[in-house]
Structure formats: structure tokens, C-alpha cells
Design a protein around this motif. Structure first.
Motif, PDB file in Angstrom:
ATOM      1  N   ALA A 254      39.293  35.848  39.071  1.00  0.00           N
ATOM      2  CA  ALA A 254      37.902  36.251  38.858  1.00  0.00           C
ATOM      3  C   ALA A 254      37.858  37.768  38.905  1.00  0.00           C
ATOM      4  O   ALA A 254      38.589  38.399  39.681  1.00  0.00           O
ATOM      5  CB  ALA A 254      36.990  35.648  39.918  1.00  0.00           C
ATOM      6  N   ILE A 255      37.009  38.380  38.075  1.00  0.00           N
ATOM      7  CA  ILE A 255      36.993  39.833  37.955  1.00  0.00           C
ATOM      8  C   ILE A 255      35.597  40.374  38.235  1.00  0.00           C
ATOM      9  O   ILE A 255      34.601  39.805  37.787  1.00  0.00           O
ATOM     10  CB  ILE A 255      37.450  40.289  36.551  1.00  0.00           C
ATOM     11  N   SER A 256      35.544  41.465  38.983  1.00  0.00           N
ATOM     12  CA  SER A 256      34.277  42.134  39.266  1.00  0.00           C
ATOM     13  C   SER A 256      34.530  43.614  39.497  1.00  0.00           C
ATOM     14  O   SER A 256      35.423  43.985  40.269  1.00  0.00           O
ATOM     15  CB  SER A 256      33.611  41.517  40.505  1.00  0.00           C
ATOM     16  N   ASP A 257      33.768  44.458  38.804  1.00  0.00           N
ATOM     17  CA  ASP A 257      33.841  45.909  38.985  1.00  0.00           C
ATOM     18  C   ASP A 257      35.264  46.434  38.866  1.00  0.00           C
ATOM     19  O   ASP A 257      35.712  47.281  39.650  1.00  0.00           O
ATOM     20  CB  ASP A 257      33.260  46.306  40.350  1.00  0.00           C
ATOM     21  N   TYR A 270      44.363  38.006  46.987  1.00  0.00           N
ATOM     22  CA  TYR A 270      44.733  39.290  46.402  1.00  0.00           C
ATOM     23  C   TYR A 270      43.552  39.950  45.718  1.00  0.00           C
ATOM     24  O   TYR A 270      42.720  39.283  45.087  1.00  0.00           O
ATOM     25  CB  TYR A 270      45.851  39.111  45.370  1.00  0.00           C
ATOM     26  N   ALA A 271      43.510  41.274  45.801  1.00  0.00           N
ATOM     27  CA  ALA A 271      42.598  42.102  45.018  1.00  0.00           C
ATOM     28  C   ALA A 271      43.458  43.131  44.290  1.00  0.00           C
ATOM     29  O   ALA A 271      44.110  43.970  44.929  1.00  0.00           O
ATOM     30  CB  ALA A 271      41.573  42.791  45.906  1.00  0.00           C
ATOM     31  N   LEU A 272      43.484  43.050  42.950  1.00  0.00           N
ATOM     32  CA  LEU A 272      44.349  43.907  42.139  1.00  0.00           C
ATOM     33  C   LEU A 272      43.510  44.754  41.189  1.00  0.00           C
ATOM     34  O   LEU A 272      42.478  44.288  40.667  1.00  0.00           O
ATOM     35  CB  LEU A 272      45.322  43.056  41.317  1.00  0.00           C
ATOM     36  N   ASP A 273      43.940  45.980  40.947  1.00  0.00           N
ATOM     37  CA  ASP A 273      43.278  46.827  39.971  1.00  0.00           C
ATOM     38  C   ASP A 273      43.426  46.211  38.583  1.00  0.00           C
ATOM     39  O   ASP A 273      44.529  45.901  38.149  1.00  0.00           O
ATOM     40  CB  ASP A 273      43.882  48.231  39.991  1.00  0.00           C
ATOM     41  N   ALA A 274      42.307  46.006  37.890  1.00  0.00           N
ATOM     42  CA  ALA A 274      42.340  45.303  36.611  1.00  0.00           C
ATOM     43  C   ALA A 274      43.111  46.059  35.541  1.00  0.00           C
ATOM     44  O   ALA A 274      43.693  45.456  34.642  1.00  0.00           O
ATOM     45  CB  ALA A 274      40.908  45.042  36.126  1.00  0.00           C
TER      46      ALA A 274
END
Length: 536
Positions: A254-257, A270-274
């Protein structure tokens, strides 16, 4: 027609820029898979209708133009009139359908376990075209989870889903059991490109800024150019070559900001830079649980289920810290859907939970009929541990697979993820039924309501931990380190309703001073727990 497509594309871009979530008839309800639905919430649910198919349902429903579309393990795709729950048509494939449909331009797109991807006329149920993949298969490995398989590859009984398609810019994207991520022309089914991973792909692709994001059972998250399929970056999560347990991306990104959020079966979120794939943060589940549930994102929070942790979580979007948890007592593979201030999620105990998005408290719980009479569950929906011991006692993975299938079948498990439309929530169950719940005045018998409004807590400092509640309850307060490991118990007892204060003197269980730094205070009331970050 061309002008209409340009207009629709412009609207999608406008809503993306403004951060407004518009519901699209596809898995997770929108292109970035945030799981947020533009619909009134359901606060007083009653059963509007129920429709029974001929097989278990793992697929999630989607709704558009007053029609619900969903796949079933009886090999049919169903089109149901949402006004009265009657059948419009059904389309037969060669095998079970574990993919969630996507609908665009009066065409239904979905995959079947017969290794075929279909495009079906949404009004008539007739085939427009189909595309053959290399194969469809569940993840399998030798001696999986440490259970003997006699030097043969055993299928993973927890690999419930197939990849669900994404419609974007006149193309459809999906993953396959042949390890590929595909991009097809939506009009005729011609292949535009495919990208080969090193594992089964049952994660569902999302899109952001013309980049496709998808996970694979090779434990990687991939970012691919939407037009060419060229690899932009990939990120390797944890692997497990010994037991093939803590391995694979089962959830969908899922992607946000500009940030990609995804759980893995390595027990990390995980939170990865898109753009680059660089790690912004990663946090391990404190119970070392798989994170197979796709994340919902709203107002600075992440919402997710879990497997072995047996909990529903609210995370801080900025750092991944747990804000609250609620113990469902069961595995949760369903993904949460959010409308208003409520997050809805199904569980393997056959219950649909409605959680307050601000507090994490349950508002109400709906139970399928089967869940109330399952051999493997208690009346409250927790695992019946005595009967569940059978899973690993047989010593062979084939017996384990059979037992898990029996659990899922008998419990009326809700593996399906809810779809919310115009104040009605739709979901499906392994009892073979599709359910529609709406707001009403007379609650259904299978719905239980909760009120936690009298529970209050705050942590002003390590010396002032305040909490209050109105009923006799089991209470515990723990101090945790940054690795979420308990270092000291402050309270653990049953207390009468009232207001209380606790404090921490900065020591561990041996009354030795601990180092300065960040710690967490976990205040638990029954099945619920609230987390606070503090500095010492």
C-alpha cells in the motif's frame, strides 16, 4: 470514447494529488491499495441479505453499478444484484477462483486457478478474452514449517489467495503462480510485458506515480515501470531456507505520500521510499508473527491484522510503533477496510470485527453461523488449543494441510476482505456465503456490541501513569525496551472499576537501573492494549 478515458484519467490524477480516496471496484478499493472507502460507516449493522455459493470463498467482493462480483472455490465467478441478493449470472472456469475481481469499462477481470486470466462482460457474463499464464500454484517447499514431507515439496496450507488484478491506463496487471508479474492490454488480452521473479506471486500489484509495486514469495518487494516492466528497484526482506516458515510476501503493498508499506512473513512491517526502495523504517512484530494482512492507511495510522500474534494492530505511520492492539485470539489473513472512523476486518474464527480507528477498541463483531459451532474454536472465537494440537501431531505435512482445511471450513472463516459501498459492507466466508450488512434499527442475532468509552489512560511521565475503567477487569502494565521486550511488570491483577495511578522507577525486574533511552509503557485491559512511548 477517447475523451472519456482522458477525463477519467484526469480525475484519478486529481484525486491522487488532493489525497482524496475514491472507491474503485478492485481489491483494496483504490489504485494505491490504501483500503480506504468513500462511504458512510456501519454503526448499527443488520443483515440485508446472504447469498450461498457452491464452495468456500477466499476471494473478496467488489461492487459497481448495483452489482457485486466475487469468485468462489466452486470455480464460478458470481454477479449478484446488491438490492436483493439475487443472482444475475455466473461464469464457470476450470478451477477455483481465489483472485478478487477488478471491474472497468463494463469488463470484469480476474484470475482462476486453471492458470487462466479472464475478461468477462460485466452485464452478460460472457467471455471477451482470456490469457494463459505459465501455471498457477501455491507456494511449496520440502519439510515446510519443519513438518516432514518425505523429500517432496509440500504446499503451504496458508497460501490462501491468488494475485488480484489492477486496472491502470488501459492495462491490467497481476501476479501468477508461474513467478511472473504480467501487464496485458485490457482491450484484447495481448501481453505487453512480463517480469519474472524467483517465487510464486500472489501479492496484488498497486500503482503510484506510474510505478507498479508488488511482492513475491521470493521475499522481495518489486518496483516496476508500469509501461515497460523495467525493474526500478527491488527490496529483499527476510528469508528462511531451513524451515521455509518465515519467508515470502503474502501481503500486498500500500502506498501513501511516497512511501510503500508492506508486511512480510519474516515478521516485519516495512516502510520503503517509493522512488528508491530505501528503508525508512522496519519493525519486527513483538510476537514474531507473520504479517500476511495488507495494510490500510488513514490519518497517520496503519491498520493491519496478523497471524501468530492473534491481534489487530494500529501502527504509527511515521515510525511503525504500535499504538494499540486487540487480541482476536485467531489468525487474521483478511485485510482491513476503512470508512469513516471504523476499520473492518475478517478473521479465521468466522467473525467480522469493526474497530474504532482512533482507539483500536471493537465497536461490534458479526459472527457467521459456522463460527459459533466449530470444533476448533471457543465460543468467544479463540483457538481451542486442545483440538488444534492435531495440526502438528500427525508428523506429515499432508495431514497438516488436511487439518488446516478442516479448521477453515468448519469455522466459516472470513479470509475475504470487506468492500464498503453506500453504507453497506460486503464480505464473504468459507461457509460459501456472501454477506451484506447495512445500518438498521433491529440488530441481527449474530452481532455483539461493545462499549469501551469509560476506559481512559495517559502516561505523563514514568512517574505518572494514569488509567481508569468502569468494570472489574484484568489489568497489566508492562515496561518494554525498544525491541519491544518486557523489562519490568508494574501491574498484573484483576481490579475493580475505578481510577488508578502507577509509576516506574527506571529499573528492571532485578531492580537494576536501566540505560537512558526510549521505552514503551503497555497498558492492557482484557484483550486490549495501548502503547505509549516515553524517555528515561
Amino acid at each position: 470514447m477517447k475523451m472519456n478515458k482522458i477525463y477519467i484519467t484526469a480525475l484519478i490524477l486529481l484525486y491522487s494529488i488532493q489525497g482524496i480516496s475514491q472507491t474503485i471496484p478492485m481489491f483494496r478499493g483504490n489504485l494505491d491499495h490504501s483500503g480506504v472507502f468513500n462511504s458512510p460507516e456501519i454503526s448499527n449493522p443488520v443483515l440485508k441479505w446472504e447469498y450461498r455459493t457452491g464452495g468456500q470463498i477466499y476471494s473478496s467482493p467488489v461492487v459497481v453499478n448495483n452489482v457485486l462480483y466475487v469468485g468462489s472455490n466452486d470455480s464460478y465467478l458470481y454477479a449478484i444484484n446488491i438490492n436483493n441478493g439475487s443472482l444475475n449470472w455466473k461464469f464457470k472456469t476450470g478451477r477455483r477462483i481465489k483472485s478478487t475481481p477488478c471491474v472497468n469499462n463494463e469488463t470484469v477481470y480476474f484470475g482462476s486457478f486453471d492458470s487462466t486470466f479472464y475478461a468477462i462482460d460485466a452485464k452478460t457474463g460472457t467471455e471477451k478474452w482470456h490469457f494463459k499464464t505459465g501455471r498457477e500454484a501455491v507456494f511449496s517447499a520440502e519439510n515446510i514449517f519443519g513438518v516432514k514431507s518425505g523429500n517432496l515439496k509440500c504446499p503451504d496450507p496458508w497460501d490462501f489467495y491468488s494475485s488480484s488484478p489492477l486496472y491502470y491506463n488501459q492495462s491490467v496487471y497481476f501476479g501468477s503462480g508461474d513467478s511472473s508479474i504480467y501487464c496485458l492490454n485490457a482491450e484484447n488480452g495481448n501481453k505487453i510485458w512480463s517480469y519474472k521473479t524467483k517465487g510464486v506471486v500472489h501479492s496484488s500489484p498497486a500503482v503510484y506515480n506510474n510505478i507498479i509495486y508488488c511482492g513475491s514469495w521470493d521475499s522481495k518487494i518489486y518496483a516496476l515501470d508500469a509501461q515497460t516492466g523495467e525493474l526500478i528497484w527491488d527490496y529483499q526482506t527476510g528469508t528462511d531456507t531451513l524451515r521455509n516458515c518465515f519467508v515470502g510476501i503474502q501481503a500486498s503493498p500500500a502506498i501513501s505520500d511516497g512511501i510503500v508499506y508492506c508486511g512480510s512473513r519474516d515478521a516485519y512491517m516495512y516502510a520503503l521510499d517509493a522512488k528508491s526502495g530505501k528503508v525508512i523504517w522496519k519493525n519486527k512484530d513483538p510476537y514474531s508473527s507473520w504479517m500476511p494482512s495488507s495494510t490500510a492507511i488513514k490519518d497517520g495510522h496503519l491498520y493491519s491484522g496478523s497471524s501468530d500474534a492473534l491481534r489487530f494492530y494500529i501502527f504509527d505511520k511515521n515510525n511503525g510503533n504500535i499504538i494499540s492492539e486487540y487480541k482476536t485470539g485467531i489468525y487474521t489473513f483478511s485485510s482491513p477496510s476503512v470508512s469513516g472512523n471504523t476499520a473492518y476486518i475478517g478473521a479465521m474464527n468466522g467473525k467480522l470485527y469493526a474497530f474504532d480507528t482512533n482507539t483500536g477498541f471493537p465497536k461490534w463483531i458479526f459472527s457467521t453461523d459456522a463460527s459459533l459451532n466449530s470444533l476448533y474454536l471457543t465460543k468467544t472465537g479463540d483457538y481451542n488449543n486442545e483440538n488444534l494440537n492435531d495440526i502438528f501431531e500427525f508428523g506429515m505435512c499432508w495431514e497438516m494441510t488436511k487439518i488446516i482445511e478442516q479448521i477453515v471450513s468448519s469455522a466459516g472463516s472470513i479470509l475475504s476482505s470487506p468492500f464498503i459501498n453506500n453504507g453497506i459492507i460486503y464480505f464473504a466466508s468459507t461457509d460459501g456465503s456472501i454477506y451484506a450488512l447495512e445500518n438498521g434499527n433491529t440488530p441481527s442475532q449474530n452481532i455483539e456490541f461493545f462499549d469501551f468509552s469509560n476506559f481512559k489512560s495517559e502516561v505523563k511521565s514514568i512517574n505518572e501513569i494514569n488509567y481508569s475503567f468502569d468494570k472489574t477487569s484484568k489489568v497489566s502494565i508492562l515496561v518494554l525496551n525498544e525491541q519491544m521486550k518486557p523489562i519490568k511488570s508494574l501491574v498484573k491483577e484483576e481490579k475493580q472499576g475505578g481510577s488508578y495511578t502507577a509509576s516506574w522507577n527506571g529499573t528492571d525486574e532485578k531492580n537494576m537501573d536501566v540505560a537512558t533511552g526510549t521505552y514503551f509503557i503497555k497498558i492492557s485491559l482484557g484483550k486490549y492494549a495501548k502503547y505509549y512511548s516515553i524517555e528515561k
